[in-house]
Design a protein around this motif. Sequence first.
Motif, PDB file in Angstrom:
ATOM      1  N   GLN A 171       7.524 -38.287  25.749  1.00  0.00           N
ATOM      2  CA  GLN A 171       6.605 -37.172  25.935  1.00  0.00           C
ATOM      3  C   GLN A 171       7.365 -35.868  25.836  1.00  0.00           C
ATOM      4  O   GLN A 171       8.218 -35.578  26.667  1.00  0.00           O
ATOM      5  N   LEU A 172       7.012 -35.100  24.806  1.00  0.00           N
ATOM      6  CA  LEU A 172       7.593 -33.773  24.665  1.00  0.00           C
ATOM      7  C   LEU A 172       6.654 -32.818  25.369  1.00  0.00           C
ATOM      8  O   LEU A 172       5.515 -32.631  24.955  1.00  0.00           O
ATOM      9  N   ARG A 173       7.114 -32.263  26.450  1.00  0.00           N
ATOM     10  CA  ARG A 173       6.260 -31.422  27.284  1.00  0.00           C
ATOM     11  C   ARG A 173       6.486 -29.959  26.986  1.00  0.00           C
ATOM     12  O   ARG A 173       7.600 -29.534  26.707  1.00  0.00           O
ATOM     13  N   GLY A 174       5.425 -29.187  27.039  1.00  0.00           N
ATOM     14  CA  GLY A 174       5.564 -27.772  26.739  1.00  0.00           C
ATOM     15  C   GLY A 174       4.213 -27.101  26.645  1.00  0.00           C
ATOM     16  O   GLY A 174       3.307 -27.451  27.390  1.00  0.00           O
ATOM     17  N   LEU A 222       2.932 -34.991  22.285  1.00  0.00           N
ATOM     18  CA  LEU A 222       3.180 -33.605  22.658  1.00  0.00           C
ATOM     19  C   LEU A 222       2.205 -33.306  23.786  1.00  0.00           C
ATOM     20  O   LEU A 222       0.991 -33.335  23.580  1.00  0.00           O
ATOM     21  N   VAL A 223       2.721 -33.052  24.944  1.00  0.00           N
ATOM     22  CA  VAL A 223       1.868 -32.856  26.119  1.00  0.00           C
ATOM     23  C   VAL A 223       1.870 -31.394  26.522  1.00  0.00           C
ATOM     24  O   VAL A 223       2.924 -30.838  26.831  1.00  0.00           O
ATOM     25  N   CYS A 224       0.705 -30.780  26.498  1.00  0.00           N
ATOM     26  CA  CYS A 224       0.620 -29.372  26.914  1.00  0.00           C
ATOM     27  C   CYS A 224       0.430 -29.301  28.421  1.00  0.00           C
ATOM     28  O   CYS A 224      -0.564 -29.785  28.957  1.00  0.00           O
TER      29      CYS A 224
END
Lengths: 157, 157
Positions: free
Chosen positions: B137-140, B100-102
């Motif tokens: 990569q789930l970006r958000g 999970l990429v902030c």
Amino acid sequence: MGIGARERRDRLERFEELCREAGVPCTIQRRALLEAVLDREDHPTAHQVLEAVRARIRGISRATVHRNLETLVEMGVITKTCHPGGVIRYDARIDIHHHLVCLRCNSIADIDDENLDSLELPDTSAFGFKVSDFRVQLRGVCRECRRKDSKKRNRSK
Amino acid sequence: MGIGARERRDRLERFEELCREAGVPCTIQRRALLEAVLDREDHPTAHQVLEAVRARIRGISRATVHRNLETLVEMGVITKTCHPGGVIRYDARIDIHHHLVCLRCNSIADIDDENLDSLELPDTSAFGFKVSDFRVQLRGVCRECRRKDSKKRNRSK
DNA sequence: ATACGTGCAAAGCGTTTGCATTTCT
DNA sequence: AGAAATGCAAACGCTTTGCACGTAT
């Protein structure tokens, strides 16, 4: 690859619209920086964008480039790419697509694949994480680095 | 999460084996750095690893940390993570998992999901690219950043 | 008119490099 | 003994910041 002419036009239009809506000044620097990123097919660093923009705006400053690239990201008209290196990289593409990441030289190449696009994402609400986007990163070694490796092996024999 | 005790032991063993095979000195610095990364559940920067190692090796130098983390990556006993920021981050996990990429604070959290693990990868041979690994990569925006955002919104009202 | 953006220069960080010294095999 | 790693300090490169000035709304 990169983005097409139509997409490029739409994106600039959207940028101007967002400026108007938010009351954010649409300066020539900002616009030129956006165009510079849109015109690239790779994943440029701030420095590379600066070099490209200098042709149009002689005296543009490094600080303006860094500040505005970040602004453009926040506006959602460009994105940042995830990479294993120590230099921030930007991306003209904001649609779902994927990356070949070279763990040797940190280079990134785009790859499009419908199968990857249609991935079913897990629920992240338990993490309090709001997903806006995703990328599949295929990590490994790129053509150039593989060539260099084989040269090295030959030498040591 | 992070890696378990068994995996930790195996990894250290593998490291020593690789050192022997390659005739690479297995220095106490190298070993301590590896242990420091293995003991973390997050994705530490070189600076964070240095801080952790200082407890065991007082006079260890910054250069040694940078040099050896890179060596450990090349040996394949740790990995580098892909992230949108400007600081290199390392990862104790070498198995398939996802992130999970902030995009606001550049933080990275692990996420495990069997559905993502069993992804069918496209053929990259046309690119001359050799895939060794992959990450979704789930970006958000992460929990902390979302909280900060809502505070900001309240203030401006 | 006012708020915001720009350019410049300096500071701030993270990373890399050259070299003398130490350590591992 | 010889090759390789370490520590130190300086250099380097990318990014950020403070401030005076200029510009967009």
